[in-house]
Design a protein around this motif. Structure first.
Motif, PDB file in Angstrom:
ATOM      1  N   LEU A 107     -12.937 -12.639  -3.409  1.00 17.34           N
ATOM      2  CA  LEU A 107     -12.170 -13.337  -2.384  1.00 17.34           C
ATOM      3  C   LEU A 107     -10.729 -12.836  -2.374  1.00 17.34           C
ATOM      4  CD1 LEU A 107     -13.448 -16.975  -3.079  1.00 17.34           C
ATOM      5  CD2 LEU A 107     -14.366 -15.302  -1.445  1.00 17.34           C
ATOM      6  N   GLY A 108     -10.240 -12.442  -1.188  1.00 12.97           N
ATOM      7  CA  GLY A 108      -8.903 -11.856  -1.102  1.00 12.97           C
ATOM      8  C   GLY A 108      -8.865 -10.521  -1.790  1.00 12.97           C
ATOM      9  N   ALA A 109      -9.786  -9.626  -1.400  1.00 11.71           N
ATOM     10  CA  ALA A 109     -10.116  -8.450  -2.205  1.00 11.71           C
ATOM     11  C   ALA A 109      -9.076  -7.341  -2.181  1.00 11.71           C
ATOM     12  CB  ALA A 109     -11.467  -7.877  -1.736  1.00 11.71           C
ATOM     13  N   ALA A 110      -8.246  -7.258  -1.135  1.00  8.20           N
ATOM     14  CA  ALA A 110      -7.283  -6.148  -1.017  1.00  8.20           C
ATOM     15  C   ALA A 110      -7.999  -4.810  -1.149  1.00  8.20           C
ATOM     16  CB  ALA A 110      -6.159  -6.308  -2.019  1.00  8.20           C
ATOM     17  N   GLU A 111      -7.606  -3.964  -2.134  1.00  8.07           N
ATOM     18  CA  GLU A 111      -8.275  -2.665  -2.285  1.00  8.07           C
ATOM     19  C   GLU A 111      -9.557  -2.771  -3.102  1.00  8.07           C
ATOM     20  OE1 GLU A 111      -6.439  -3.167  -6.117  1.00  8.07           O
ATOM     21  OE2 GLU A 111      -5.601  -3.439  -4.101  1.00  8.07           O
ATOM     22  N   PRO A 169      -7.707  -6.816   8.286  1.00  6.63           N
ATOM     23  CA  PRO A 169      -8.497  -5.588   8.393  1.00  6.63           C
ATOM     24  C   PRO A 169      -7.842  -4.384   7.739  1.00  6.63           C
ATOM     25  CG  PRO A 169      -7.621  -6.236  10.541  1.00  6.63           C
ATOM     26  CD  PRO A 169      -7.373  -7.375   9.609  1.00  6.63           C
ATOM     27  N   PHE A 170      -6.516  -4.401   7.582  1.00  8.57           N
ATOM     28  CA  PHE A 170      -5.820  -3.302   6.911  1.00  8.57           C
ATOM     29  C   PHE A 170      -6.347  -3.109   5.495  1.00  8.57           C
ATOM     30  CE2 PHE A 170      -2.361  -1.532   4.366  1.00  8.57           C
ATOM     31  CZ  PHE A 170      -1.952  -0.456   5.135  1.00  8.57           C
ATOM     32  N   CYS A 171      -6.753  -4.208   4.856  1.00  9.03           N
ATOM     33  CA  CYS A 171      -7.259  -4.100   3.484  1.00  9.03           C
ATOM     34  C   CYS A 171      -8.541  -3.293   3.442  1.00  9.03           C
ATOM     35  CB  CYS A 171      -7.480  -5.492   2.905  1.00  9.03           C
ATOM     36  SG  CYS A 171      -5.947  -6.361   2.551  1.00  9.03           S
ATOM     37  N   ARG A 172      -9.440  -3.524   4.365  1.00  3.70           N
ATOM     38  CA  ARG A 172     -10.688  -2.758   4.401  1.00  3.70           C
ATOM     39  C   ARG A 172     -10.457  -1.338   4.898  1.00  3.70           C
ATOM     40  NH1 ARG A 172     -14.610  -4.461   9.023  1.00  3.70           N
ATOM     41  NH2 ARG A 172     -12.870  -3.460  10.127  1.00  3.70           N
ATOM     42  N   ASP A 173      -9.717  -1.225   6.003  1.00  5.06           N
ATOM     43  CA  ASP A 173      -9.625   0.051   6.710  1.00  5.06           C
ATOM     44  C   ASP A 173      -8.641   1.023   6.090  1.00  5.06           C
ATOM     45  OD1 ASP A 173     -11.421  -1.121   8.461  1.00  5.06           O
ATOM     46  OD2 ASP A 173      -9.881  -1.701   9.910  1.00  5.06           O
ATOM     47  N   THR A 174      -7.716   0.519   5.272  1.00  6.29           N
ATOM     48  CA  THR A 174      -6.715   1.400   4.660  1.00  6.29           C
ATOM     49  C   THR A 174      -6.665   1.234   3.145  1.00  6.29           C
ATOM     50  OG1 THR A 174      -5.402   1.342   6.697  1.00  6.29           O
ATOM     51  CG2 THR A 174      -4.319   2.137   4.694  1.00  6.29           C
ATOM     52  N   PHE A 192      -8.506   4.022  -1.340  1.00  6.51           N
ATOM     53  CA  PHE A 192      -8.509   3.961  -2.798  1.00  6.51           C
ATOM     54  C   PHE A 192      -9.066   5.278  -3.331  1.00  6.51           C
ATOM     55  CE2 PHE A 192     -10.140   3.134  -6.997  1.00  6.51           C
ATOM     56  CZ  PHE A 192      -9.175   2.319  -7.553  1.00  6.51           C
ATOM     57  N   PRO A 193      -8.412   5.897  -4.314  1.00  5.16           N
ATOM     58  CA  PRO A 193      -8.770   7.276  -4.697  1.00  5.16           C
ATOM     59  C   PRO A 193     -10.186   7.386  -5.258  1.00  5.16           C
ATOM     60  CG  PRO A 193      -7.176   6.325  -6.228  1.00  5.16           C
ATOM     61  CD  PRO A 193      -7.249   5.396  -5.071  1.00  5.16           C
ATOM     62  N   GLU A 194     -10.955   8.273  -4.665  1.00  3.12           N
ATOM     63  CA  GLU A 194     -12.315   8.517  -5.136  1.00  3.12           C
ATOM     64  C   GLU A 194     -12.330   9.125  -6.533  1.00  3.12           C
ATOM     65  OE1 GLU A 194     -14.273  10.838  -2.187  1.00  3.12           O
ATOM     66  OE2 GLU A 194     -13.986   9.353  -0.592  1.00  3.12           O
ATOM     67  N   HIS A 207       0.819  -1.209   0.000  1.00  7.41           N
ATOM     68  CA  HIS A 207       0.000   0.000   0.000  1.00  7.41           C
ATOM     69  C   HIS A 207       0.853   1.260   0.000  1.00  7.41           C
ATOM     70  CE1 HIS A 207      -3.437   2.578   0.694  1.00  7.41           C
ATOM     71  NE2 HIS A 207      -2.814   3.120   1.707  1.00  7.41           N
ATOM     72  N   GLU A 208       1.984   1.209   0.652  1.00  7.71           N
ATOM     73  CA  GLU A 208       2.871   2.373   0.664  1.00  7.71           C
ATOM     74  C   GLU A 208       3.265   2.777  -0.753  1.00  7.71           C
ATOM     75  OE1 GLU A 208       6.246   1.638   3.101  1.00  7.71           O
ATOM     76  OE2 GLU A 208       5.093   1.448   4.968  1.00  7.71           O
ATOM     77  N   TRP A 209       3.424   1.803  -1.630  1.00  4.61           N
ATOM     78  CA  TRP A 209       3.829   2.112  -3.003  1.00  4.61           C
ATOM     79  C   TRP A 209       2.680   2.698  -3.797  1.00  4.61           C
ATOM     80  CZ3 TRP A 209       8.695   1.569  -5.273  1.00  4.61           C
ATOM     81  CH2 TRP A 209       9.687   1.175  -4.366  1.00  4.61           C
ATOM     82  N   PHE A 210       1.477   2.220  -3.585  1.00  5.79           N
ATOM     83  CA  PHE A 210       0.315   2.807  -4.254  1.00  5.79           C
ATOM     84  C   PHE A 210       0.084   4.249  -3.803  1.00  5.79           C
ATOM     85  CE2 PHE A 210      -0.912  -1.646  -4.980  1.00  5.79           C
ATOM     86  CZ  PHE A 210      -1.273  -1.571  -6.313  1.00  5.79           C
ATOM     87  N   SER A 211       0.579   4.605  -2.621  1.00  7.14           N
ATOM     88  CA  SER A 211       0.333   5.929  -2.052  1.00  7.14           C
ATOM     89  C   SER A 211       1.394   6.958  -2.418  1.00  7.14           C
ATOM     90  CB  SER A 211       0.248   5.817  -0.515  1.00  7.14           C
ATOM     91  OG  SER A 211      -0.716   4.868  -0.122  1.00  7.14           O
ATOM     92  N   LYS A 212       2.424   6.551  -3.115  1.00  8.97           N
ATOM     93  CA  LYS A 212       3.533   7.455  -3.378  1.00  8.97           C
ATOM     94  C   LYS A 212       3.191   8.509  -4.428  1.00  8.97           C
ATOM     95  CE  LYS A 212       7.215   4.098  -2.346  1.00  8.97           C
ATOM     96  NZ  LYS A 212       7.753   4.786  -1.161  1.00  8.97           N
ATOM     97  N   ASP A 213       3.717   9.718  -4.221  1.00 10.27           N
ATOM     98  CA  ASP A 213       3.779  10.727  -5.275  1.00 10.27           C
ATOM     99  C   ASP A 213       5.016  10.368  -6.098  1.00 10.27           C
ATOM    100  OD1 ASP A 213       4.393  12.981  -6.823  1.00 10.27           O
ATOM    101  OD2 ASP A 213       3.466  14.337  -5.384  1.00 10.27           O
ATOM    102  N   VAL A 214       4.834   9.610  -7.145  1.00 10.38           N
ATOM    103  CA  VAL A 214       5.958   8.954  -7.820  1.00 10.38           C
ATOM    104  C   VAL A 214       6.961   9.947  -8.409  1.00 10.38           C
ATOM    105  CG1 VAL A 214       6.610   7.333  -9.642  1.00 10.38           C
ATOM    106  CG2 VAL A 214       4.608   6.874  -8.213  1.00 10.38           C
TER     107      VAL A 214
END
Length: 344
Positions: free
Chosen positions: A168-172, A195-200, A205-207, A92-99
Motif C-alpha cells: 500500500l502506497g508502493a512508490a517505486e 500514476p507517476f509512481c507506476r509509470d516513472t 527503478f534500475p534493472e 524521484h529526481e534525487w534517486f535519478s542523479k549521477d551523484v
C-alpha cells in the motif's frame, strides 16, 4: 533512473557504490551487527503503554517552497493528491542523479556564486551543495533509505510460502521486491494512487539493482532483479480496492505518519481488511530522532509537500495496538521503526 543495464554482482557479500545508489549483498552475521540494524521487543506488554507516558509524534512543519507558493497563489491548502504528485516527482529526481557528477557541479556553482557578491545567490548555491552531500551520505554511503540489510532483518522469519504480497502506497516498490526475493515464487500487487509512481518511479527503478533472497529449490542464497518478480501495479485510491482477505502479507512503508490521529484507525484498517487469517502486516514509519529531524529540515524542498510526523517506536506500536493489531515483532532499522503484526 541511471544504470538500467543488468550487471551481475561479482560475489555474494559484495557492496559497491554506483553513481546513483549503493548495491549491497552483504549478510549480517554476528550479534553486534544484527543489533545495529534491528533491535527487537523493547515493550513486553503493549497494554501498559499510555500516551501520557510516551507523548505524541513530532509533526514536521517546514514545508517545500513549491507547496508554500502554490498555497499563496491559490489561497487554499494544497490538495492531497497534488501534494503527493509534487513529492513523488521531486523525490524521484534525487534517486535519478549521477551523484558524484552532481557534487562536482554544485561545488563549482557555489564557488561561482561567491564572485557575484549577491547573498541570495550564495545562499541558494550553498543550500544546493549541502543537500547533495547529505543525499550522498544518507542514500549512497549509509544506504539509509533502501537499507537492504535492515529491511531483510525486519522481514525475516515470516511463515509464508509463495506469498501474495500487497504493498500500500508502493512508490517505486522497493520493499515488496525485497520481500519477494526472500519469499520467492509468489505474487506482488503494488498500489499507489499517483500514476507517476507506476509509470516513472517503478518503471525506471534500475534493472541492475540486486536483491538478496532465497533459492526456493536449494534453500541457499540467490540474487534477484526487478524483472524476476511477478508484479502487477494498480493505480487507485486504497479505499477503492476490490480485494478481500486474500493476501499473506500486507505492507506499507512510511504511510501511517502522513495521516493525523483522526484518520489513523482507518489507515490501520486498510491493512487488516485485505489480510488472510494468520497473515502478516508489516509497517514502517520514520523514526523520531535528531538526525531525522535535521534531515527533513535540510531536505524540506524535496521531502515536505504533505502532512508528516516522526514517531518513536512506542508511539507507532501504540497506534497499532489500540486499533486491533497484535504486535509480533517490533524494532528499528537505520531511519525507520519497523513492526510485524497480525490482526487480533
Amino acid at each position: 533512473m541511471l544504470e538500467t543495464a543488468v550487471q551481475q554482482p561479482k560475489t555474494l557479500g559484495q557492496t559497491e557504490m554506483r553513481s546513483s545508489y549503493r548495491m549491497d549483498l552483504r549478510q549480517y552475521r554476528d550479534r553486534k551487527e544484527y543489533e545495529k540494524f534491528v533491535k527487537v521487543n523493547t515493550v513486553n506488554d503493549w497494554s501498559t503503554v499510555t500516551w501520557k507516558d510516551i507523548g505524541k509524534p513530532y509533526e514536521v512543519t517546514s514545508f517545500s517552497k513549491e507547496k508554500t507558493e502554490w498555497e499563496q497563489t491559490h489561497g487554499e491548502m494544497l490538495p492531497v493528491h497534488t501534494s503527493w504528485t509534487m513529492f513523488n516527482q521531486s523525490f524521484h529526481e534525487w534517486f535519478s542523479k549521477d551523484v558524484p557528477n552532481e557534487i562536482g557541479d554544485k561545488k563549482s556553482a557555489f564557488f561561482k556564486s561567491l564572485t557575484s557578491f549577491k547573498p541570495s545567490e550564495v545562499k541558494t548555491a550553498l543550500g544546493d551543495y549541502v543537500r547533495i552531500h547529505l543525499w550522498n551520505y544518507v542514500h549512497r554511503i549509509q544506504d539509509g533509505i533502501w537499507d537492504p540489510r535492515g529491511k531483510r532483518a525486519l522481514f525475516e522469519g515470516l511463515d509464508v510460502l509463495k506469498p501474495r504480497i500487497l504493498f500500500l502506497g508502493a512508490a517505486e516498490g522497493y520493499e515488496a521486491m525485497q520481500l519477494s526475493a526472500m519469499y520467492p515464487d509468489g505474487e506482488v500487487v503494488m498500489v499507489d494512487y499517483d500514476p507517476f509512481c507506476r509509470d516513472t518511479r517503478f518503471a525506471e527503478f534500475p534493472e541492475s539493482y540486486p536483491f538478496l533472497g532465497k533459492n526456493s529449490r536449494t534453500g541457499g542464497d540467490k540474487v534477484y532483479y526487478k524483472n524476476d518478480f511477478n508484479i502487477s501495479y494498480v493505480v487507485d485510491d486504497i479505499r477503492n480496492l476490490p480485494y478481500g482477505r486474500e493476501f499473506d502479507i500486507v505492507l506499507s512503508v512510511g504511510l501511517l505518519e502522513h495521516f493525523p490521529d483522526s484518520m489513523k484507525a482507518e489507515v490501520v484498517e486498510w491493512h487488516r481488511k485485505f489480510l488472510k487469517p494468520g497473515g502478516y502486516i508489516v509497517m514502517t514509519t520514520p523514526r523520531a530522532q535528531m538526525r531525522s529531524k535535521l534531515y527533513y529540515e535540510i531536505m524540506a524542498d524535496v521531502m515536505n509537500h504533505t502532512y508528516r510526523e516522526l514517531m518513536t517506536l512506542e508511539q507507532m506500536g501504540l497506534y497499532l495496538h489500540e486499533n486491533g493489531l497484535e504486535i509480533m515483532r517490533h524494532g528499528y532499522i537505520k531511519v525507520h521503526n519497523g513492526i510485524v503484526a497480525r490482526a487480533k
